[in-house]
Write a protein that holds these residues in place. Structure first.
Motif, PDB file in Angstrom:
ATOM      1  N   GLU A 179      19.246   7.498 -53.011  1.00 13.17           N
ATOM      2  CA  GLU A 179      17.951   7.482 -52.871  1.00 13.17           C
ATOM      3  C   GLU A 179      16.983   8.402 -53.832  1.00 13.17           C
ATOM      4  N   ASN A 180      15.824   7.758 -53.946  1.00 18.03           N
ATOM      5  CA  ASN A 180      14.783   8.679 -54.741  1.00 18.03           C
ATOM      6  C   ASN A 180      15.483   9.371 -56.133  1.00 18.03           C
ATOM      7  N   GLY A 181      16.278   8.204 -56.719  1.00 18.02           N
ATOM      8  CA  GLY A 181      16.776   8.392 -57.864  1.00 18.02           C
ATOM      9  C   GLY A 181      17.917   9.449 -58.125  1.00 18.02           C
ATOM     10  N   GLY A 182      18.387   9.740 -56.973  1.00 17.92           N
ATOM     11  CA  GLY A 182      19.634  10.501 -56.740  1.00 17.92           C
ATOM     12  C   GLY A 182      19.106  11.969 -56.086  1.00 17.92           C
ATOM     13  N   THR A 183      19.874  12.376 -55.113  1.00 20.27           N
ATOM     14  CA  THR A 183      19.606  13.515 -54.482  1.00 20.27           C
ATOM     15  C   THR A 183      20.652  14.341 -53.747  1.00 20.27           C
ATOM     16  N   GLU A 184      20.927  15.458 -54.406  1.00 20.52           N
ATOM     17  CA  GLU A 184      21.770  16.406 -53.815  1.00 20.52           C
ATOM     18  C   GLU A 184      21.731  16.478 -52.343  1.00 20.52           C
ATOM     19  N   LEU A 185      22.910  16.542 -51.556  1.00 25.52           N
ATOM     20  CA  LEU A 185      22.808  16.736 -50.056  1.00 25.52           C
ATOM     21  C   LEU A 185      23.495  17.861 -49.686  1.00 25.52           C
ATOM     22  N   LEU A 186      23.734  18.193 -48.264  1.00 23.94           N
ATOM     23  CA  LEU A 186      24.376  19.555 -47.761  1.00 23.94           C
ATOM     24  C   LEU A 186      25.497  19.423 -48.322  1.00 23.94           C
ATOM     25  N   GLY A 187      26.533  18.450 -48.604  1.00 19.02           N
ATOM     26  CA  GLY A 187      27.716  18.403 -49.221  1.00 19.02           C
ATOM     27  C   GLY A 187      28.960  19.084 -48.378  1.00 19.02           C
ATOM     28  N   LEU A 188      28.463  18.689 -46.880  1.00 18.93           N
ATOM     29  CA  LEU A 188      29.781  19.369 -46.014  1.00 18.93           C
ATOM     30  C   LEU A 188      31.070  18.379 -46.364  1.00 18.93           C
ATOM     31  N   TYR A 189      30.800  17.209 -46.491  1.00 18.85           N
ATOM     32  CA  TYR A 189      32.027  16.130 -46.769  1.00 18.85           C
ATOM     33  C   TYR A 189      32.051  15.567 -48.039  1.00 18.85           C
ATOM     34  N   PRO A 190      32.968  15.198 -48.890  1.00 19.63           N
ATOM     35  CA  PRO A 190      32.907  14.383 -50.011  1.00 19.63           C
ATOM     36  C   PRO A 190      32.479  13.103 -49.868  1.00 19.63           C
ATOM     37  N   GLY A 191      31.457  12.568 -50.696  1.00 19.15           N
ATOM     38  CA  GLY A 191      31.092  11.227 -50.347  1.00 19.15           C
ATOM     39  C   GLY A 191      29.646  10.982 -50.876  1.00 19.15           C
ATOM     40  N   ARG A 192      29.225   9.428 -50.880  1.00 18.47           N
ATOM     41  CA  ARG A 192      28.053   9.307 -51.346  1.00 18.47           C
ATOM     42  C   ARG A 192      27.185   8.598 -50.400  1.00 18.47           C
ATOM     43  N   VAL A 193      25.883   8.527 -50.496  1.00 20.80           N
ATOM     44  CA  VAL A 193      25.199   7.692 -49.594  1.00 20.80           C
ATOM     45  C   VAL A 193      24.621   6.481 -50.711  1.00 20.80           C
ATOM     46  N   ARG A 194      24.919   5.284 -50.314  1.00 17.14           N
ATOM     47  CA  ARG A 194      24.491   4.168 -51.074  1.00 17.14           C
ATOM     48  C   ARG A 194      23.777   3.037 -50.658  1.00 17.14           C
ATOM     49  N   HIS A 195      23.044   2.487 -51.586  1.00 17.39           N
ATOM     50  CA  HIS A 195      22.341   1.665 -51.211  1.00 17.39           C
ATOM     51  C   HIS A 195      22.726   0.226 -50.604  1.00 17.39           C
ATOM     52  N   PHE A 196      22.377  -0.575 -49.885  1.00 15.69           N
ATOM     53  CA  PHE A 196      22.957  -1.752 -49.449  1.00 15.69           C
ATOM     54  C   PHE A 196      22.490  -2.860 -50.727  1.00 15.69           C
ATOM     55  N   PRO A 197      23.611  -3.373 -50.890  1.00 13.22           N
ATOM     56  CA  PRO A 197      23.508  -4.386 -52.183  1.00 13.22           C
ATOM     57  C   PRO A 197      22.617  -5.669 -51.731  1.00 13.22           C
ATOM     58  N   GLY A 198      22.447  -6.017 -50.546  1.00 18.15           N
ATOM     59  CA  GLY A 198      21.964  -7.172 -50.276  1.00 18.15           C
ATOM     60  C   GLY A 198      22.544  -8.433 -50.403  1.00 18.15           C
ATOM     61  N   GLY A 199      21.810  -9.600 -50.670  1.00 19.93           N
ATOM     62  CA  GLY A 199      22.709 -10.723 -50.909  1.00 19.93           C
ATOM     63  C   GLY A 199      22.770 -11.584 -49.493  1.00 19.93           C
ATOM     64  N   LYS A 200      24.167 -12.042 -49.529  1.00 21.12           N
ATOM     65  CA  LYS A 200      24.248 -13.021 -48.432  1.00 21.12           C
ATOM     66  C   LYS A 200      25.444 -12.443 -47.637  1.00 21.12           C
ATOM     67  N   SER A 201      25.249 -12.545 -45.975  1.00 20.86           N
ATOM     68  CA  SER A 201      26.370 -12.442 -45.289  1.00 20.86           C
ATOM     69  C   SER A 201      27.486 -13.398 -45.375  1.00 20.86           C
ATOM     70  N   ALA A 202      28.681 -13.093 -44.554  1.00 19.14           N
ATOM     71  CA  ALA A 202      29.804 -14.018 -44.694  1.00 19.14           C
ATOM     72  C   ALA A 202      29.264 -15.442 -44.204  1.00 19.14           C
ATOM     73  N   ASP A 203      28.272 -15.646 -43.487  1.00 19.30           N
ATOM     74  CA  ASP A 203      27.913 -16.989 -42.889  1.00 19.30           C
ATOM     75  C   ASP A 203      26.923 -17.572 -43.709  1.00 19.30           C
ATOM     76  N   GLY A 204      26.549 -17.011 -44.888  1.00 23.52           N
ATOM     77  CA  GLY A 204      25.606 -17.385 -45.720  1.00 23.52           C
ATOM     78  C   GLY A 204      23.951 -17.100 -45.684  1.00 23.52           C
ATOM     79  N   THR A 205      23.805 -16.397 -44.358  1.00 26.25           N
ATOM     80  CA  THR A 205      22.552 -16.002 -44.098  1.00 26.25           C
ATOM     81  C   THR A 205      22.094 -14.887 -45.256  1.00 26.25           C
ATOM     82  N   MET A 206      20.830 -14.778 -45.468  1.00 29.47           N
ATOM     83  CA  MET A 206      20.371 -13.900 -46.418  1.00 29.47           C
ATOM     84  C   MET A 206      20.285 -12.388 -45.709  1.00 29.47           C
ATOM     85  N   LEU A 207      20.729 -11.342 -46.384  1.00 27.91           N
ATOM     86  CA  LEU A 207      20.508 -10.128 -45.818  1.00 27.91           C
ATOM     87  C   LEU A 207      19.041  -9.344 -46.046  1.00 27.91           C
TER      88      LEU A 207
END
Length: 215
Positions: free
Chosen positions: A96-124
């Motif tokens: 988010e915001n072009g990239g933001t350093e967080l507290l870093g307690l755990y390894p991992g990233r926060v990602r934006h939802f890709p959007g698109g369609k769900s498994a039943d074909g509905t738009m997300l």
């Protein structure tokens, strides 16, 4: 025995509704304290860490309130419940915001939802807003009395992607399967809003208030 529960106030959460929901499930004599005082937070028996807003604003507010160290110390030393941004900022980095350093307690990233369609074909539609199923990945005291697949209330455009799969305590589907809850020792953190999630949300909060971490 009466206990003090601190709700961390760094100016970026729906603190009143969270505090009221926690008060609703506490025992007589328990104190729910909304505070930005690091000493009070670290001297409390339990800590709730809510949050809303953009990652960069949240990190700036945490820093402005001098809460970085208190949050990290509390998260590793006592029963600790993160809610919404209170889950996300525990990771290392957000897109988010072009990239933001967080507290870093755990390894991992926060990602934006890709959007698109769900498994039943509905738009997300993004943000992911409304009720969705939460599927626990393993038994945990905070899931007591809550049926697997119960629905909780979400409002977010970004999701936590922990590097360590063992951190994931529950998953939810929204175009991708994401970690809607993480847990580690005395910490539990959720992307959804238990204070807005009716009876199951209150049950999770009550389980947290009664959680005997040493058991």
């Amino acid at each position: 025995m009466a206990q003090r529960i601190a709700v961390i106030d760094y100016g970026m959460g729906n603190l009143r509704s969270v505090a009221k929901a926690v008060e609703h499930v506490t025992a007589p004599g328990d104190e729910v304290l909304v505070t930005d005082d690091p000493t009070l937070i670290l001297n409390s028996d339990r800590v709730v860490f809510p949050g809303q807003g953009a990652a960069r604003d949240c990190m700036a507010a945490i820093s402005d309130h001098h809460l970085n160290r208190a949050i990290l110390d509390a998260a590793q030393s006592k029963p600790f419940l993160g809610i919404c941004m209170g889950q996300q900022v525990l990771m290392e980095f957000s897109e988010e915001n072009g990239g933001t350093e967080l507290l870093g307690l755990y390894p991992g990233r926060v990602r934006h939802f890709p959007g698109g369609k769900s498994a039943d074909g509905t738009m997300l539609k993004i943000p992911h807003m409304g009720w969705n199923q939460v599927i626990p990945t393993h038994d945990h005291p905070l899931w007591a009395g809550i049926e697997p697949g119960s629905r909780f209330y979400f409002v977010h455009s970004y999701y936590v992607d922990p590097s360590e799969s063992g951190l994931t305590a529950a998953t939810t589907e929204f175009g991708v399967s994401f970690a809607s809850a993480v847990s580690d020792k005395s910490l539990f953190a959720v992307q959804f809003h238990p204070e807005k999630s009716a009876d199951d949300g209150l049950r999770l909060l009550k389980n947290f208030v009664n959680w005997n971490v040493s058991s």
